[in-house]
Design a protein around this motif. Structure first.
Motif, short mmCIF file in Angstrom:
data_model
loop_
_atom_site.label_atom_id
_atom_site.label_comp_id
_atom_site.label_asym_id
_atom_site.label_seq_id
_atom_site.Cartn_x
_atom_site.Cartn_y
_atom_site.Cartn_z
N GLU A 80 26.71 7.30 -22.10
CA GLU A 80 26.85 6.16 -23.37
C GLU A 80 26.44 4.83 -22.79
OE1 GLU A 80 30.79 5.93 -24.30
OE2 GLU A 80 30.69 7.63 -25.64
N VAL A 81 25.46 4.17 -23.57
CA VAL A 81 24.77 2.91 -23.29
C VAL A 81 24.88 1.94 -24.30
CG1 VAL A 81 22.26 2.03 -23.09
CG2 VAL A 81 22.91 4.34 -22.44
N VAL A 82 25.49 0.80 -23.60
CA VAL A 82 25.91 -0.40 -24.59
C VAL A 82 24.62 -1.38 -24.23
CG1 VAL A 82 27.22 -2.28 -24.98
CG2 VAL A 82 28.11 -0.01 -24.46
N LEU A 83 23.80 -1.93 -25.19
CA LEU A 83 22.96 -2.76 -25.13
C LEU A 83 23.56 -4.20 -24.90
CD1 LEU A 83 20.62 -1.88 -28.22
CD2 LEU A 83 20.68 -1.10 -25.72
N ALA A 84 22.77 -5.17 -24.32
CA ALA A 84 23.20 -6.32 -24.04
C ALA A 84 23.24 -7.27 -25.45
CB ALA A 84 22.08 -7.24 -23.26
N THR A 85 22.75 -6.74 -26.45
CA THR A 85 22.74 -7.49 -27.79
C THR A 85 24.12 -7.06 -28.26
OG1 THR A 85 21.25 -5.80 -28.46
CG2 THR A 85 20.21 -7.82 -27.97
N GLY A 86 24.76 -6.04 -27.91
CA GLY A 86 26.06 -5.81 -28.47
C GLY A 86 26.00 -4.48 -29.39
N GLY A 87 26.99 -4.21 -29.94
CA GLY A 87 26.90 -3.04 -30.92
C GLY A 87 27.89 -1.77 -30.30
N GLU A 88 28.06 -0.76 -31.06
CA GLU A 88 28.54 0.26 -30.38
C GLU A 88 27.90 1.19 -29.48
OE1 GLU A 88 31.42 1.60 -31.42
OE2 GLU A 88 31.66 -0.36 -32.95
N ALA A 89 28.49 1.84 -28.43
CA ALA A 89 27.69 2.51 -27.58
C ALA A 89 26.74 3.71 -28.01
CB ALA A 89 28.75 3.16 -26.78
#
Length: 371
Positions: free
Chosen positions: A120-129
């Motif tokens: 699962e990857v979470v972007l630095a810009t936010g949002g769901e994984a």
């Protein structure tokens, strides 16, 4: 390999599943820059989780002249690069990664992904994984590529600089997710280049590493080491710990895989699904450590030699004891691996060795290790 290159030896029983949060690696050092008794830690995972190649540009940044300009440069670089740094959850472990291209490929450390295939990857810009899958993990250079299975509306691939142009004293920022603190930034300088570090006999030896004083903490592994031109010049991988200080981190000693190695290997993984060219030099020998007076390591004895391989073609044979390669002393199996890590395939290199207690030298054209 330069004088004073640290050597890593694995401490039994102290590495976690993904060689991250609990893993300690003993550091030995030789030469003028010896760091006696320190420990190296894979900066990897901090514990429980809370198509086309990247462009390359020269890694030279204009030097700010006043403190205000320097602060502005820091803030500009953070704004440029931090959106490219992601948080990777691999099972119960957490690490960092860098967006490599617009097709959703992400580069990170092999010890960050461990044995996992899905992430699962979470972007630095936010949002769901966002789910991701493994493309390939190349343990020999501690590098891996994963790919997002669902592409967001917009990705922010990093720009990879020419790490061969990196100079000691250059200001750098380290970006990642240390200790689960996502999107963290530390600053320092390039402390040395061309380091070769080994995790110990039988373990990976990483060549041509960039040493930095920027803080590298657990969770930083796979993140970005960045210059003031907003270019990634390395992937942070190792940090130092000092057992004489109760295992506390020894500040100012971290290591990153250089961008040139990252792009060379990542491009192969993306195109072929694996590494086809290692770029790692070999002698074509199997060796064992021999002891000298006082039972101290005194060289690497050739136990087996590849027929028509580099060493055999240069006249070496089983029983010879290698004592130096390319001017670097060889005292054991690990130091030979470190010396080779600083060389390149097809490079002609001088090897010093003992035969029947007589000293000899040979010019050896090195081969390339299988991928």
């Amino acid at each position: 390999m330069n004088p004073g290159i640290p050597r890593l030896s694995r401490l039994s029983g102290e590495l976690g599943r993904s060689r991250g949060s609990g893993g300690s690696l003993a550091l030995r050092a030789g030469g003028a820059a010896a760091l006696c008794g320190a420990l190296l830690l894979l900066a990897g995972c901090s514990g429980p989780a809370s198509g086309s190649s990247a462009p390359q540009q020269p890694a030279t940044a204009p030097a700010p002249t006043v403190s205000g300009e320097l602060q502005d440069s820091y803030q500009r670089v953070v704004g440029d690069v931090l959106p490219s740094v992601v948080e990777i959850s691999a099972g119960d472990a957490l690490g960092s990664g860098v967006i490599y291209d617009e097709e959703g490929h992400i580069v990170t450390n092999a010890h960050v992904v461990g044995d996992a295939k899905e992430f699962e990857v979470v972007l630095a810009t936010g949002g769901e994984a966002i789910p991701a899958r493994l493309v390939f993990a190349y343990q020999k250079q501690d590098l891996a590529v994963i790919r997002l299975t669902e592409l967001p509306n917009r990705l922010h691939p990093a720009t990879f600089g020419d790490s061969r142009a990196v100079e000691v004293g250059q200001i750098v920022l380290a970006m990642g997710n240390p200790l689960g603190l996502n999107s963290s930034v530390t600053q320092g300088i390039v402390s040395a280049v061309g380091r070769s570090v080994s995790e110990g006999e039988g373990e990976a030896t990483l060549g041509d590493m960039v040493q930095t004083s920027a803080d590298i903490n657990p969770g930083n592994s796979g993140g970005a080491l960045v210059n003031l031109s907003s270019q990634v010049i390395g992937i942070p991988t190792l940090a130092a710990r000092n057992p004489q200080m109760g295992g506390d981190q020894a500040p100012g000693i971290g290591f990153a895989i250089p961008a040139a190695t990252v792009t060379f290997l990542a491009d192969q993984m993306i195109e072929n699904g694996r590494v086809t060219e290692s770029g790692r030099a070999v002698l074509g020998v199997t060796v064992r450590t021999v002891l000298g007076d006082g039972f101290e390591p005194a060289g690497a004895a050739i136990a087996e030699i590849t027929e028509d391989g580099p060493a055999a073609s240069a006249g070496l044979r089983p029983g010879d004891v290698i004592t130096a390669l390319a001017g670097e002393p060889v005292t054991d199996v690990v130091s030979l691996a470190e010396a080779l890590a600083g060389q390149r395939p097809n490079q002609e290199t001088e090897v010093e060795y003992l035969r029947n207690e007589e000293r000899h030298t040979a010019q050896v054209t090195l081969g390339e290790a299988s991928a």
